[in-house]
Design a protein around this motif. Structure first.
Motif, PDB file in Angstrom:
ATOM      1  N   THR A 114      19.067  14.316  -5.487  1.00  0.00           N
ATOM      2  CA  THR A 114      18.873  13.546  -4.251  1.00  0.00           C
ATOM      3  C   THR A 114      17.490  13.652  -3.887  1.00  0.00           C
ATOM      4  OG1 THR A 114      21.386  14.247  -3.701  1.00  0.00           O
ATOM      5  CG2 THR A 114      20.057  13.298  -2.016  1.00  0.00           C
ATOM      6  N   TYR A 115      16.820  12.263  -3.518  1.00  0.00           N
ATOM      7  CA  TYR A 115      15.606  12.391  -3.074  1.00  0.00           C
ATOM      8  C   TYR A 115      15.331  11.225  -2.262  1.00  0.00           C
ATOM      9  CZ  TYR A 115      15.367   8.847  -7.243  1.00  0.00           C
ATOM     10  OH  TYR A 115      15.721   8.015  -7.833  1.00  0.00           O
ATOM     11  N   THR A 116      14.034  11.375  -1.822  1.00  0.00           N
ATOM     12  CA  THR A 116      13.452  10.065  -0.958  1.00  0.00           C
ATOM     13  C   THR A 116      12.772   9.260  -1.605  1.00  0.00           C
ATOM     14  OG1 THR A 116      13.956  11.627   1.096  1.00  0.00           O
ATOM     15  CG2 THR A 116      12.643   9.633   1.387  1.00  0.00           C
ATOM     16  N   ALA A 117      12.810   8.126  -1.716  1.00  0.00           N
ATOM     17  CA  ALA A 117      11.780   7.106  -2.431  1.00  0.00           C
ATOM     18  C   ALA A 117      11.211   6.255  -1.473  1.00  0.00           C
ATOM     19  CB  ALA A 117      12.566   6.251  -3.450  1.00  0.00           C
ATOM     20  N   GLY A 118      10.064   5.726  -1.562  1.00  0.00           N
ATOM     21  CA  GLY A 118       9.530   4.876  -0.671  1.00  0.00           C
ATOM     22  C   GLY A 118       7.990   5.386  -0.467  1.00  0.00           C
ATOM     23  N   ARG A 119       7.342   4.737   0.597  1.00  0.00           N
ATOM     24  CA  ARG A 119       6.008   5.215   0.949  1.00  0.00           C
ATOM     25  C   ARG A 119       5.853   5.667   2.376  1.00  0.00           C
ATOM     26  NH1 ARG A 119       3.137   2.659  -3.005  1.00  0.00           N
ATOM     27  NH2 ARG A 119       4.351   1.245  -4.439  1.00  0.00           N
ATOM     28  N   GLY A 120       4.926   6.735   2.586  1.00  0.00           N
ATOM     29  CA  GLY A 120       4.849   7.254   3.835  1.00  0.00           C
ATOM     30  C   GLY A 120       4.291   6.082   4.706  1.00  0.00           C
ATOM     31  N   GLU A 121       3.615   5.144   4.223  1.00  0.00           N
ATOM     32  CA  GLU A 121       3.068   4.026   5.256  1.00  0.00           C
ATOM     33  C   GLU A 121       3.166   2.922   4.133  1.00  0.00           C
ATOM     34  OE1 GLU A 121      -1.469   4.588   5.409  1.00  0.00           O
ATOM     35  OE2 GLU A 121      -0.393   5.936   6.615  1.00  0.00           O
ATOM     36  N   VAL A 122       2.879   1.444   5.137  1.00  0.00           N
ATOM     37  CA  VAL A 122       2.740   0.463   4.415  1.00  0.00           C
ATOM     38  C   VAL A 122       1.366   0.124   4.127  1.00  0.00           C
ATOM     39  CG1 VAL A 122       3.004  -2.020   4.192  1.00  0.00           C
ATOM     40  CG2 VAL A 122       4.887  -0.666   5.245  1.00  0.00           C
ATOM     41  N   PRO A 123       0.805   0.236   2.681  1.00  0.00           N
ATOM     42  CA  PRO A 123      -0.600  -0.025   2.563  1.00  0.00           C
ATOM     43  C   PRO A 123      -1.087  -1.290   3.083  1.00  0.00           C
ATOM     44  CG  PRO A 123       0.317   0.757   0.606  1.00  0.00           C
ATOM     45  CD  PRO A 123       1.248   0.737   1.666  1.00  0.00           C
ATOM     46  N   ALA A 124      -2.517  -1.428   3.937  1.00  0.00           N
ATOM     47  CA  ALA A 124      -2.786  -2.538   4.277  1.00  0.00           C
ATOM     48  C   ALA A 124      -2.850  -3.620   3.217  1.00  0.00           C
ATOM     49  CB  ALA A 124      -4.238  -2.580   4.911  1.00  0.00           C
ATOM     50  N   THR A 125      -3.072  -3.529   2.071  1.00  0.00           N
ATOM     51  CA  THR A 125      -3.181  -4.438   1.160  1.00  0.00           C
ATOM     52  C   THR A 125      -1.787  -5.049   0.851  1.00  0.00           C
ATOM     53  OG1 THR A 125      -5.044  -3.463   0.054  1.00  0.00           O
ATOM     54  CG2 THR A 125      -3.869  -5.052  -1.308  1.00  0.00           C
ATOM     55  N   VAL A 126      -0.633  -4.212   0.735  1.00  0.00           N
ATOM     56  CA  VAL A 126       0.814  -4.572   0.870  1.00  0.00           C
ATOM     57  C   VAL A 126       1.107  -5.348   1.727  1.00  0.00           C
ATOM     58  CG1 VAL A 126       3.064  -3.757   0.392  1.00  0.00           C
ATOM     59  CG2 VAL A 126       1.175  -2.855  -0.955  1.00  0.00           C
ATOM     60  N   ASN A 127       0.887  -4.916   3.169  1.00  0.00           N
ATOM     61  CA  ASN A 127       1.132  -5.894   4.167  1.00  0.00           C
ATOM     62  C   ASN A 127       0.703  -7.405   3.993  1.00  0.00           C
ATOM     63  OD1 ASN A 127       0.125  -6.548   7.294  1.00  0.00           O
ATOM     64  ND2 ASN A 127       2.196  -5.797   7.117  1.00  0.00           N
ATOM     65  N   LEU A 128      -0.873  -7.142   3.798  1.00  0.00           N
ATOM     66  CA  LEU A 128      -1.276  -8.689   3.470  1.00  0.00           C
ATOM     67  C   LEU A 128      -0.672  -9.636   2.387  1.00  0.00           C
ATOM     68  CD1 LEU A 128      -3.862 -10.607   4.016  1.00  0.00           C
ATOM     69  CD2 LEU A 128      -5.001  -9.430   2.395  1.00  0.00           C
ATOM     70  N   ALA A 129      -0.360  -8.792   1.211  1.00  0.00           N
ATOM     71  CA  ALA A 129       0.599  -9.721   0.360  1.00  0.00           C
ATOM     72  C   ALA A 129       1.532 -10.023   0.943  1.00  0.00           C
ATOM     73  CB  ALA A 129       0.609  -8.605  -1.039  1.00  0.00           C
ATOM     74  N   ALA A 130       2.406  -9.299   1.721  1.00  0.00           N
ATOM     75  CA  ALA A 130       3.827  -9.863   2.278  1.00  0.00           C
ATOM     76  C   ALA A 130       3.386 -10.997   3.410  1.00  0.00           C
ATOM     77  CB  ALA A 130       4.385  -8.631   3.129  1.00  0.00           C
ATOM     78  N   ARG A 131       2.279 -11.039   3.959  1.00  0.00           N
ATOM     79  CA  ARG A 131       2.175 -12.081   5.090  1.00  0.00           C
ATOM     80  C   ARG A 131       1.697 -13.241   4.214  1.00  0.00           C
ATOM     81  NH1 ARG A 131      -1.258 -10.161  10.188  1.00  0.00           N
ATOM     82  NH2 ARG A 131      -0.537  -8.058  10.503  1.00  0.00           N
ATOM     83  N   MET A 132       0.890 -13.141   3.017  1.00  0.00           N
ATOM     84  CA  MET A 132       0.403 -14.312   2.302  1.00  0.00           C
ATOM     85  C   MET A 132       1.803 -14.731   1.470  1.00  0.00           C
ATOM     86  SD  MET A 132      -2.951 -13.077   0.718  1.00  0.00           S
ATOM     87  CE  MET A 132      -3.711 -14.554  -0.006  1.00  0.00           C
ATOM     88  N   LEU A 133       2.729 -14.048   1.082  1.00  0.00           N
ATOM     89  CA  LEU A 133       3.789 -14.566   0.528  1.00  0.00           C
ATOM     90  C   LEU A 133       4.666 -15.381   1.587  1.00  0.00           C
ATOM     91  CD1 LEU A 133       5.654 -14.678  -1.899  1.00  0.00           C
ATOM     92  CD2 LEU A 133       6.524 -12.591  -1.571  1.00  0.00           C
ATOM     93  N   VAL A 134       4.861 -14.760   2.624  1.00  0.00           N
ATOM     94  CA  VAL A 134       5.553 -15.494   3.813  1.00  0.00           C
ATOM     95  C   VAL A 134       4.926 -16.867   4.012  1.00  0.00           C
ATOM     96  CG1 VAL A 134       6.121 -15.732   6.210  1.00  0.00           C
ATOM     97  CG2 VAL A 134       6.757 -13.738   4.943  1.00  0.00           C
TER      98      VAL A 134
END
Length: 186
Positions: A114-134
């Motif tokens: 049992t473990y926690t997967a993910g990231r502590g925070e959303v990197p700014a570059t990843v957020n920008l990629a999501a914005r650009m994809l939308v």
């Protein structure tokens, strides 16, 4: 922690009204799994998986969902006995999902991890990629609602052959590149 909020998507698209919020929220919700396909989970989540480790043991476990934030437990799968491992005595490489004993000993199974997967925070570059994809998906689907870049570019909806478009533009992939999942072993 959201990969992308409706407010961020509206800012990227220069939308100030609320008339398209319901439809735009569908786009915001849809980009998460697309981004995570390339970089793994962003929002933290609990993962429980079985590691089919032989009773003879192995020196490392490779967790299936990366990146890994923390280990919660490593215990025998069978109720009839086996070894539980103190997670404090294990070494975790969160990027690769590799777990090993700090003392170099063997891990014997089968095990339930049992473990926690993910990231502590959303990197700014990843957020920008999501914005650009939308933005890309919104403009290709709703070209009449907003300006299309001169010459079409990534957002062209007048392709010569219908159906030959793409959902994830190269500029989004390039932004995600530093966070890409390592290749797996089949």
């Amino acid at each position: 922690m959201a990969l992308l909020t409706l407010a961020e998507a509206k800012a990227q698209l220069n939308i100030t009204s609320t008339s398209n919020d319901t439809e735009l929220q569908v786009y915001v919700d849809a980009v998460g799994p697309v981004i995570e396909r390339f970089i793994g989970p962003v929002a933290e989540r609990i993962v429980v998986e079985t590691q089919d480790v032989a009773r003879d043991g192995v020196q490392v476990l490779v967790l299936r969902t990366t990146p890994v934030v923390s280990l919660t437990s490593v215990e025998p799968l069978l109720a009839s006995g086996g070894t539980s491992y103190d997670v404090g005595a294990l070494v975790l490489d969160g990027d690769t999902g590799i777990v090993r004993r700090a003392d170099g000993g063997w891990l014997r199974g089968p095990l339930k991890v049992t473990y926690t997967a993910g990231r502590g925070e959303v990197p700014a570059t990843v957020n920008l990629a999501a914005r650009m994809l939308v933005q890309h998906l919104w403009q290709t689907q709703n070209a009449s609602r907003g300006p299309v870049l001169p010459g079409g570019g990534d957002y062209s909806v007048s392709e010569p052959v219908a159906g030959l478009g793409y959902a994830v533009p190269n500029r989004v992939l390039e932004l995600l590149e530093p966070y890409r999942l390592l290749p797996g072993v089949a």
